[in-house]
Design a protein around this motif. Sequence first.
Motif, PDB file in Angstrom:
ATOM      1  N   MET A  59      50.998  46.218  -9.744  1.00  0.00           N
ATOM      2  CA  MET A  59      52.418  46.528  -9.817  1.00  0.00           C
ATOM      3  C   MET A  59      52.934  46.145 -11.202  1.00  0.00           C
ATOM      4  SD  MET A  59      54.077  43.531  -7.380  1.00  0.00           S
ATOM      5  CE  MET A  59      52.723  43.128  -6.300  1.00  0.00           C
ATOM      6  N   THR A  60      53.972  46.806 -11.648  1.00  0.00           N
ATOM      7  CA  THR A  60      54.579  46.435 -12.922  1.00  0.00           C
ATOM      8  C   THR A  60      55.367  45.148 -12.739  1.00  0.00           C
ATOM      9  OG1 THR A  60      56.641  47.623 -12.534  1.00  0.00           O
ATOM     10  CG2 THR A  60      54.810  48.892 -13.498  1.00  0.00           C
ATOM     11  N   TRP A  61      55.661  44.484 -13.870  1.00  0.00           N
ATOM     12  CA  TRP A  61      56.490  43.286 -13.766  1.00  0.00           C
ATOM     13  C   TRP A  61      57.892  43.635 -13.259  1.00  0.00           C
ATOM     14  CZ3 TRP A  61      53.732  39.309 -13.346  1.00  0.00           C
ATOM     15  CH2 TRP A  61      52.609  39.076 -14.140  1.00  0.00           C
ATOM     16  N   GLY A  62      58.364  44.839 -13.566  1.00  0.00           N
ATOM     17  CA  GLY A  62      59.649  45.274 -13.034  1.00  0.00           C
ATOM     18  C   GLY A  62      59.617  45.378 -11.524  1.00  0.00           C
ATOM     19  N   GLU A  63      58.505  45.884 -10.977  1.00  0.00           N
ATOM     20  CA  GLU A  63      58.364  45.969  -9.517  1.00  0.00           C
ATOM     21  C   GLU A  63      58.249  44.586  -8.902  1.00  0.00           C
ATOM     22  OE1 GLU A  63      56.116  50.324  -9.269  1.00  0.00           O
ATOM     23  OE2 GLU A  63      54.934  48.484  -9.519  1.00  0.00           O
ATOM     24  N   VAL A  64      57.602  43.648  -9.612  1.00  0.00           N
ATOM     25  CA  VAL A  64      57.536  42.264  -9.130  1.00  0.00           C
ATOM     26  C   VAL A  64      58.944  41.679  -9.037  1.00  0.00           C
ATOM     27  CG1 VAL A  64      56.743  39.931  -9.680  1.00  0.00           C
ATOM     28  CG2 VAL A  64      55.206  41.870 -10.035  1.00  0.00           C
ATOM     29  N   ALA A  65      59.775  41.931 -10.069  1.00  0.00           N
ATOM     30  CA  ALA A  65      61.141  41.408 -10.074  1.00  0.00           C
ATOM     31  C   ALA A  65      61.969  42.009  -8.945  1.00  0.00           C
ATOM     32  CB  ALA A  65      61.794  41.682 -11.426  1.00  0.00           C
ATOM     33  N   THR A  66      61.779  43.296  -8.667  1.00  0.00           N
ATOM     34  CA  THR A  66      62.505  43.938  -7.577  1.00  0.00           C
ATOM     35  C   THR A  66      62.138  43.304  -6.239  1.00  0.00           C
ATOM     36  OG1 THR A  66      62.656  46.024  -8.776  1.00  0.00           O
ATOM     37  CG2 THR A  66      62.885  46.121  -6.380  1.00  0.00           C
ATOM     38  N   GLU A  67      60.835  43.076  -6.029  1.00  0.00           N
ATOM     39  CA  GLU A  67      60.404  42.452  -4.784  1.00  0.00           C
ATOM     40  C   GLU A  67      60.920  41.011  -4.694  1.00  0.00           C
ATOM     41  OE1 GLU A  67      56.231  41.427  -2.467  1.00  0.00           O
ATOM     42  OE2 GLU A  67      56.419  43.294  -3.610  1.00  0.00           O
ATOM     43  N   ALA A  68      60.981  40.338  -5.834  1.00  0.00           N
ATOM     44  CA  ALA A  68      61.488  38.962  -5.846  1.00  0.00           C
ATOM     45  C   ALA A  68      62.939  38.897  -5.397  1.00  0.00           C
ATOM     46  CB  ALA A  68      61.343  38.370  -7.248  1.00  0.00           C
ATOM     47  N   ALA A  69      63.732  39.906  -5.756  1.00  0.00           N
ATOM     48  CA  ALA A  69      65.132  39.924  -5.344  1.00  0.00           C
ATOM     49  C   ALA A  69      65.239  39.986  -3.822  1.00  0.00           C
ATOM     50  CB  ALA A  69      65.849  41.110  -5.982  1.00  0.00           C
ATOM     51  N   GLY A  70      64.348  40.742  -3.187  1.00  0.00           N
ATOM     52  CA  GLY A  70      64.330  40.796  -1.730  1.00  0.00           C
ATOM     53  C   GLY A  70      63.937  39.475  -1.112  1.00  0.00           C
ATOM     54  N   VAL A  71      62.969  38.799  -1.724  1.00  0.00           N
ATOM     55  CA  VAL A  71      62.563  37.482  -1.244  1.00  0.00           C
ATOM     56  C   VAL A  71      63.724  36.496  -1.371  1.00  0.00           C
ATOM     57  CG1 VAL A  71      61.030  35.523  -1.662  1.00  0.00           C
ATOM     58  CG2 VAL A  71      60.120  37.850  -1.756  1.00  0.00           C
ATOM     59  N   ALA A  72      64.438  36.567  -2.505  1.00  0.00           N
ATOM     60  CA  ALA A  72      65.585  35.674  -2.713  1.00  0.00           C
ATOM     61  C   ALA A  72      66.632  35.865  -1.621  1.00  0.00           C
ATOM     62  CB  ALA A  72      66.199  35.924  -4.087  1.00  0.00           C
ATOM     63  N   ALA A  73      66.882  37.112  -1.250  1.00  0.00           N
ATOM     64  CA  ALA A  73      67.850  37.374  -0.190  1.00  0.00           C
ATOM     65  C   ALA A  73      67.383  36.774   1.128  1.00  0.00           C
ATOM     66  CB  ALA A  73      68.069  38.880  -0.054  1.00  0.00           C
ATOM     67  N   GLY A  74      66.086  36.908   1.423  1.00  0.00           N
ATOM     68  CA  GLY A  74      65.537  36.311   2.636  1.00  0.00           C
ATOM     69  C   GLY A  74      65.640  34.804   2.632  1.00  0.00           C
ATOM     70  N   LEU A  75      65.456  34.210   1.463  1.00  0.00           N
ATOM     71  CA  LEU A  75      65.559  32.756   1.349  1.00  0.00           C
ATOM     72  C   LEU A  75      66.991  32.285   1.564  1.00  0.00           C
ATOM     73  CD1 LEU A  75      63.168  32.136  -1.668  1.00  0.00           C
ATOM     74  CD2 LEU A  75      62.833  31.358   0.677  1.00  0.00           C
ATOM     75  N   ARG A  76      67.963  33.063   1.097  1.00  0.00           N
ATOM     76  CA  ARG A  76      69.361  32.708   1.346  1.00  0.00           C
ATOM     77  C   ARG A  76      69.634  32.661   2.853  1.00  0.00           C
ATOM     78  NH1 ARG A  76      73.625  32.222  -2.227  1.00  0.00           N
ATOM     79  NH2 ARG A  76      72.772  31.434  -4.172  1.00  0.00           N
ATOM     80  N   ARG A  77      69.117  33.629   3.555  1.00  0.00           N
ATOM     81  CA  ARG A  77      69.289  33.648   5.014  1.00  0.00           C
ATOM     82  C   ARG A  77      68.586  32.470   5.677  1.00  0.00           C
ATOM     83  NH1 ARG A  77      70.633  38.324   7.797  1.00  0.00           N
ATOM     84  NH2 ARG A  77      69.037  37.876   9.355  1.00  0.00           N
ATOM     85  N   ALA A  78      67.526  31.972   5.018  1.00  0.00           N
ATOM     86  CA  ALA A  78      66.767  30.842   5.573  1.00  0.00           C
ATOM     87  C   ALA A  78      67.359  29.499   5.174  1.00  0.00           C
ATOM     88  CB  ALA A  78      65.316  30.928   5.122  1.00  0.00           C
ATOM     89  N   GLY A  79      68.483  29.512   4.440  1.00  0.00           N
ATOM     90  CA  GLY A  79      69.169  28.265   4.117  1.00  0.00           C
ATOM     91  C   GLY A  79      68.914  27.714   2.732  1.00  0.00           C
ATOM     92  N   VAL A  80      68.311  28.517   1.844  1.00  0.00           N
ATOM     93  CA  VAL A  80      68.075  28.051   0.476  1.00  0.00           C
ATOM     94  C   VAL A  80      69.279  28.396  -0.386  1.00  0.00           C
ATOM     95  CG1 VAL A  80      66.620  28.283  -1.573  1.00  0.00           C
ATOM     96  CG2 VAL A  80      65.583  28.280   0.710  1.00  0.00           C
TER      97      VAL A  80
END
Length: 539
Positions: free
Chosen positions: A27-48
């Motif tokens: 994957m490109t680094w841009g695609e890694v960053a896009t996926e990271a944004a989704g992980v960040a949203a999931g972490l917010r829901r998990a209380g981070v």
Amino acid sequence: MELWEALTRRTGHGRLRAWTGSGFAEMTWGEVATEAAGVAAGLRRAGVHPGRTVAALLTNTPAAVPGLLGIWLAGGTVASLPVPAPGMDRRAYARDVADLVGRLDAPLILADERLLDLLPAVPRSRSWQSLRGDGGGWTGREPPGDDEPAYIQFSSGSTSAPKGCVLTARAIAAQLELIVDFTGGRPGHEVVSSWLPLSHDMGMFGCLLVSWAYDYHLVLSSPERFTLGPRTWFGDMAEHGVTMTAGTNTALYLATRMQRSAPLPGPLRLRTCIVGAERVDVTTLQQAVRTFGPHGLAADVMRPAYGLAEATLAVTACRARAPAVVTVDGLALAGGELADVAPDDPVAVPVVSTGPPCRGVTVDVEEPGRLSPIRVSSPSLASGYFADEERTRATFTPDGLRTGDLGFLRDGELYVVGRGDDVLTVAGRNVHAHEIEARIDDHPAVRKGCVVLLDVPADGYRELVVLAELRRRDADHRAFAEQAARVVLTRAGVTLDRCVFVPKGTLPKTPSGKIQRFRCRQLLHQHALEPLAHVVLSD
């Protein structure tokens, strides 16, 4: 460099190729960053939320890389915990991780799905994969500020129990700039190969983050794949046109030995090979150049370097030339004296230069002209140890970082002999364990990197013991023990008491392959080993 901007850019040509167990996912680094944004949203829901610490087992998988950035984007501090090494007791490992998570007050621990069953004692453990698409509508970004804790690097415990170095975003950015400077890296043009664990500073900062921030291509293998097939390291380099890599002295030895019987899939285009994490052996460098020279590897590609987690990573590094080597008297060295001798002298100890200080870094020793403790000042120093003010004050001093390592300076370059923790005191003499181990390790019967010298209490005195794993169970244990005793007497002027021979895979190691001396000492003292043979030499 602004760290978060560099890691979240959507433009550029660099790609991540990460090993999945059966092949490389790309994957490109841009695609890694896009996926990271989704992980960040999931972490917010998990209380981070900003200021919270998230514990992570950073293994070399495609899911862990965007997960790392996801924690930062959610505002969290990443606490990188030691990952399990082969042979570790599963229950003891789970208890150790649970203790660290409790000390961190982390709301959850993240790991790959395959590791979750190792963590029954840890509440709120989740997989990176479970966070994908679990973010609701949050699309924000609140990474740590420049001078706020961004990363806690817990050591893998080669010399002591794990301790956490607290790194700010500013220190990490300074380290990446420093690496690019001494390697001569060209943004957007380099291809990096690494099997080093992401839980190790050289794998994380020296390979992953520098590649990501400067838009290099990264071929990310894994420690498990390297262990099963050391030739995959140079094989990947030939196949993918790699220009830069990093590894340990032991790994270079293993890759060289295994490659002798097989061709590479193509020529090597390598121009920088950083060798660090342990003392560098000149014979290993020479053998690597002889073996891979016909494929395009030149002597000036090999770059011994010195670093430590307290400095984020690199402190000194050799430039583009064959590294310098000095030969000193080993017996004099045990007393801290530097006496040059001819390379063929029976007491000669060759010491490889780790190069001059990196840009902006200052290195000195407490007693110039002698073997003595090394001190460092650097723009990428950690801010201290997590929740350990006493150790922080003792290590991060006004005179500089007290590294705990021993070495000397010559012609502006640093020569590292070993850790202060590796100096054993036996019969009133100092014994540099690493130097003895390196010489015993040369014996053809021993498994490379599977020898450790220990001092253990015995009836009111310190007994000197060698633990070793041999290649064959039917080896002549007595002959090996007597040869080891001659090495100890010649190099240190003291007597070896006994040799204990253990099965393959017994000696506890860190994920990067360093023997955990303090754990070996505990196992021996507690009679927790099951020896194949035991040779007493001091009767």
